[in-house]
Enzyme design. Structure first.
Site, PDB file in Angstrom:
ATOM      1  N   LYS A 209      35.998  46.100  44.119  1.00 15.79           N
ATOM      2  CA  LYS A 209      36.326  46.746  42.865  1.00 15.79           C
ATOM      3  C   LYS A 209      35.355  46.737  41.934  1.00 15.79           C
ATOM      4  O   LYS A 209      35.520  47.904  41.109  1.00 15.79           O
ATOM      5  CB  LYS A 209      37.157  45.526  42.889  1.00 15.79           C
ATOM      6  CG  LYS A 209      37.849  45.343  41.101  1.00 15.79           C
ATOM      7  CD  LYS A 209      38.460  43.952  41.632  1.00 15.79           C
ATOM      8  CE  LYS A 209      39.992  44.403  39.967  1.00 15.79           C
ATOM      9  NZ  LYS A 209      40.318  42.613  40.123  1.00 15.79           N
ATOM     10  N   GLU A 215      25.666  42.080  47.006  1.00  9.05           N
ATOM     11  CA  GLU A 215      25.300  42.556  48.500  1.00  9.05           C
ATOM     12  C   GLU A 215      26.313  44.090  48.931  1.00  9.05           C
ATOM     13  O   GLU A 215      25.649  44.174  49.963  1.00  9.05           O
ATOM     14  CB  GLU A 215      26.411  41.123  49.487  1.00  9.05           C
ATOM     15  CG  GLU A 215      26.079  40.265  48.614  1.00  9.05           C
ATOM     16  CD  GLU A 215      26.794  39.131  47.573  1.00  9.05           C
ATOM     17  OE1 GLU A 215      26.888  39.587  46.593  1.00  9.05           O
ATOM     18  OE2 GLU A 215      26.834  38.238  47.824  1.00  9.05           O
ATOM     19  N   GLY A 271      40.590  40.428  43.602  1.00  9.36           N
ATOM     20  CA  GLY A 271      40.543  40.365  45.514  1.00  9.36           C
ATOM     21  C   GLY A 271      41.245  39.629  46.546  1.00  9.36           C
ATOM     22  O   GLY A 271      41.433  40.101  47.669  1.00  9.36           O
ATOM     23  N   GLU A 357      39.766  29.703  46.861  1.00 11.63           N
ATOM     24  CA  GLU A 357      38.760  30.404  45.075  1.00 11.63           C
ATOM     25  C   GLU A 357      39.736  30.145  44.372  1.00 11.63           C
ATOM     26  O   GLU A 357      39.692  30.325  42.975  1.00 11.63           O
ATOM     27  CB  GLU A 357      38.229  31.535  45.699  1.00 11.63           C
ATOM     28  CG  GLU A 357      37.360  32.385  44.507  1.00 11.63           C
ATOM     29  CD  GLU A 357      37.083  33.967  44.593  1.00 11.63           C
ATOM     30  OE1 GLU A 357      37.529  34.167  45.678  1.00 11.63           O
ATOM     31  OE2 GLU A 357      35.842  33.261  45.178  1.00 11.63           O
ATOM     32  N   HIS A 388      39.989  21.041  71.855  1.00 17.80           N
ATOM     33  CA  HIS A 388      38.932  20.611  72.452  1.00 17.80           C
ATOM     34  C   HIS A 388      37.414  19.704  71.862  1.00 17.80           C
ATOM     35  O   HIS A 388      36.114  19.887  72.139  1.00 17.80           O
ATOM     36  CB  HIS A 388      38.449  21.082  73.863  1.00 17.80           C
ATOM     37  CG  HIS A 388      39.678  21.243  75.245  1.00 17.80           C
ATOM     38  ND1 HIS A 388      39.580  21.075  76.012  1.00 17.80           N
ATOM     39  CD2 HIS A 388      40.795  22.450  74.416  1.00 17.80           C
ATOM     40  CE1 HIS A 388      40.862  21.108  76.679  1.00 17.80           C
ATOM     41  NE2 HIS A 388      41.404  21.666  75.737  1.00 17.80           N
TER      42      HIS A 388
HETATM   43  C1  G6Q Z   1      38.013  37.505  44.935  1.00 15.49           C
HETATM   44  C2  G6Q Z   1      36.460  37.048  44.232  1.00 15.49           C
HETATM   45  C3  G6Q Z   1      35.613  38.193  44.833  1.00 15.49           C
HETATM   46  C4  G6Q Z   1      35.016  39.336  45.692  1.00 15.49           C
HETATM   47  C5  G6Q Z   1      34.060  39.966  45.842  1.00 15.49           C
HETATM   48  C6  G6Q Z   1      33.724  41.081  46.376  1.00 15.49           C
HETATM   49  O1  G6Q Z   1      38.855  37.158  45.121  1.00 15.49           O
HETATM   50  O2  G6Q Z   1      36.777  38.139  43.230  1.00 15.49           O
HETATM   51  O3  G6Q Z   1      35.486  37.239  46.500  1.00 15.49           O
HETATM   52  O4  G6Q Z   1      36.509  39.871  45.790  1.00 15.49           O
HETATM   53  O5  G6Q Z   1      33.008  39.139  45.056  1.00 15.49           O
HETATM   54  O6  G6Q Z   1      33.980  41.930  44.610  1.00 15.49           O
HETATM   55  P1  G6Q Z   1      33.932  43.306  44.784  1.00 15.49           P
HETATM   56  O7  G6Q Z   1      35.289  43.923  45.491  1.00 15.49           O
HETATM   57  O8  G6Q Z   1      34.238  44.088  42.613  1.00 15.49           O
HETATM   58  O9  G6Q Z   1      32.453  43.938  45.363  1.00 15.49           O
END
Ligand code: G6Q
Length: 545
Positions: A209, A215, A271, A357, A388
């Site tokens: 986003k 990462e 997200g 979250e 199990h």
């Molecule tokens: C979800 C969070 C988080 C987010 C990630 C990835 O609700 O906001 O999990 O989706 O940190 O973020 P980006 O899509 O900005 O890379």
């Protein structure tokens, strides 16, 4: 400022506390014996999902009071506010409109006066066109080969939904296209994901986003280096082997991905609520645009049910209120989600982010302490495997763990009597948890007295059972929306913001500070003594000293 009184001042809260004292000692055996029709009465069916909630530690009075609590918490107004595009994510000043992602063409939902539904469908159409080209082989890589492997690079909300959905809908997926996912900054994730792949046949989706997530950016840069190494460093190859899903067009272009290969979404999509947005591009590539639209239609059906059904017949409201009931009145700390369908093996992991979250908050929208326990820990594994392993603790441990069982009437893979065996197990588990086995029953069976305490099942352990006809794309959409709106219901009662996640920030900031301290020469370390010692020990390990 909210006009809703704090939890403890809502009349239904005190009434529920008094009521809890009366109902907690009652055993489900007793509740079922007193009402032979309970198993059919305390059930509800909507949008093709049958919810049996009769094996809960409740009676009609509990349900009445929980509904009152929902009303006194302003749930109805909260639902209307979300669906009408109000900026209910107050700490980020954003609307919360994942429901708009699933709205049919022609519907209208406005944010700041702008109808967002046409935008949603424009992106869906662009995704569909792209997916068709890749799936048909019309989209060619830099050397003219068709795409055989798709790797989604993303993390958190930009990973977990697609991972779960691609697994859940594998039955519907194009088997000549392999889907892989890279999320962890641990180089192992990327290295293993590309192992054995030909870059000329590989397409990367960089899903972020913000397009700034550490990462994802680290993995995207490694992916670019990996691909370009195979193409003699020709940067023109990026356009054929990378597409992006993002809200940040400038950063996408800077990375070298053509604007035409970016699929957008909007700040009003959180997200963990984004699997129906362009973040679902990998899902669409796997199952095709038509099945993706069925998935969205399933979501929408549950959205409409949540928005319009009276609380007593509203599946997400019922499930959300039961989650509050156990968390706040029985002190239950966790909820187990136990899908009896192998395709749903990643569903509990997906739900962990969605639920925890969202409801892992300690203050209300006004910044005051909530005054009750919030968010339960959600966890689980598919049945029958879990039986199990950890079910022992659910049956005979000392903690109360409400369970959600999920099962399907028909299997996608008929194989002898496997499905009957599977279903016999899910029904048996709910029954065993609720009714247990008494010492008297054991003695009547001739069990040695010394073993009676060990073999006693106390029962009175609550569960919901969700029964659906078949695991279709639409069914998956309905299930996910059911949990999304259950979370919304819980959040409304607690008065918290389910749509921010400030709790992930501090660790990110500290990691940024520590990263430069892990270079060749040891700098002056000014952390606490534990962190300093760990950094020094790691340096010795790294340097083989
Ligand atoms: C979800 C969070 C988080 C987010 C990630 C990835 O609700 O906001 O999990 O989706 O940190 O973020 P980006 O899509 O900005 O890379």
């Amino acid at each position: 400022m909210s006009t809703i009184p704090p939890l403890a001042q809502r009349p239904a809260w005190a009434a529920l506390q008094a009521h809890h004292a009366r109902i907690a000692p009652r055993h489900l055996r007793e509740l079922f014996a007193a009402d032979p029709a309970r198993g059919e009465r305390l059930a509800c069916e909507a949008a093709g999902i049958y919810l049996d909630y009769s094996k809960n530690r409740i009676d009609d009075e509990t349900l009445r009071l929980l509904r009152q609590l929902a009303e006194q918490s302003g749930l109805r107004a909260r639902i209307d506010a979300m669906f009408s595009g109000e900026k209910i994510n107050v700490t980020e000043n954003r609307a919360v409109l994942h429901v708009a992602l699933r709205a049919p063409r022609g519907a209208s939902i406005r944010v700041d006066g702008h109808d967002v539904v046409p935008d949603v469908h424009a992106v869906l159409d662009a995704m569909s066109g792209f997916a068709q080209r890749v799936r048909s082989g019309a989209w060619l890589g830099h050397t003219g080969k068709r795409v055989r492997h798709v790797i989604n690079i993303g993390i958190g909300g930009s990973d977990l939904g697609p991972v779960m959905a691609c697994e859940a809908l594998r039955h519907y997926s194009a088997r000549d296209l392999s889907l892989r996912f890279v999320s962890n900054v641990d180089g192992t994730d990327f290295t293993e994901a590309v192992h054995g792949l030909d870059p000329a046949e590989t397409l990367f989706i960089v899903a972020s986003k913000t397009f700034t997530t550490q990462e994802t950016m680290a993995n995207a840069h490694s992916a670019r280096a990996w691909a370009l190494a195979a193409f003699g460093g020709d940067a023109a190859a990026v356009a054929k082997h990378f597409v992006a899903v993002s809200t940040n067009a400038a950063a996408v272009t800077q990375f070298g991905i053509a604007a035409a290969n970016m699929f957008g979404f909007w700040d009003w999509v959180g997200g963990r609520y984004s699997m129906g947005s362009a973040i679902g591009l990998s899902t669409m590539l796997a199952i095709g645009p038509e099945a993706f639209r069925e998935l969205l239609a399933g979501f929408h059906e549950m959205d409409e049910h949540f928005r319009t059904a009276p609380f007593e017949r509203n599946l997400p409201v019922l499930m959300g209120l039961l989650a509050v009931w156990y968390a706040d009145f029985f002190g239950a700390q966790t909820i187990a989600v136990l899908p009896y369908d192998q395709y749903l093996k990643r569903f509990p992991a997906y739900l962990q982010q969605l639920t925890m979250e969202s409801t892992g908050k300690q203050v209300t929208l006004d910044g005051a302490p909530v005054g009750a326990d919030t968010g339960a820990v959600y966890w689980g594994e598919p049945g029958t495997n879990g039986q199990h392993s950890f079910y022992q603790l659910i049956h005979q441990g000392t903690r109360l763990i409400p369970c959600d069982f999920i099962a399907f009437g028909r299997t996608l893979n008929p194989l002898g009597r496997h499905h009957e065996l599977l279903l016999a197990n899910v029904f048996a588990q709910g029954e065993a948890l609720a009714f247990g086995k008494t010492p008297q029953e054991l003695r009547a069976e001739g069990v040695a007295e010394s073993l009676v305490p060990h073999r006693t099942f106390p029962g009175n352990r609550p569960s919901n059972t969700l029964l659906l006809e078949r695991l279709t794309p639409a069914a998956l959409g309905k299930l996910v929306a059911l949990y999304e709106h259950s979370v919304f219901t819980q959040g409304a009662v607690w008065g918290i913001n389910c749509f921010d996640q400030w709790g992930v920030e501090l660790g990110k900031v500290l990691a940024k500070r520590i990263e430069p301290e892990l270079g060749a020469a040891e700098p002056v370390l000014a952390h606490d003594s534990s962190t300093n010692a760990l950094i020094r020990r790691w340096r010795r390990l790294r340097d083989g000293a």
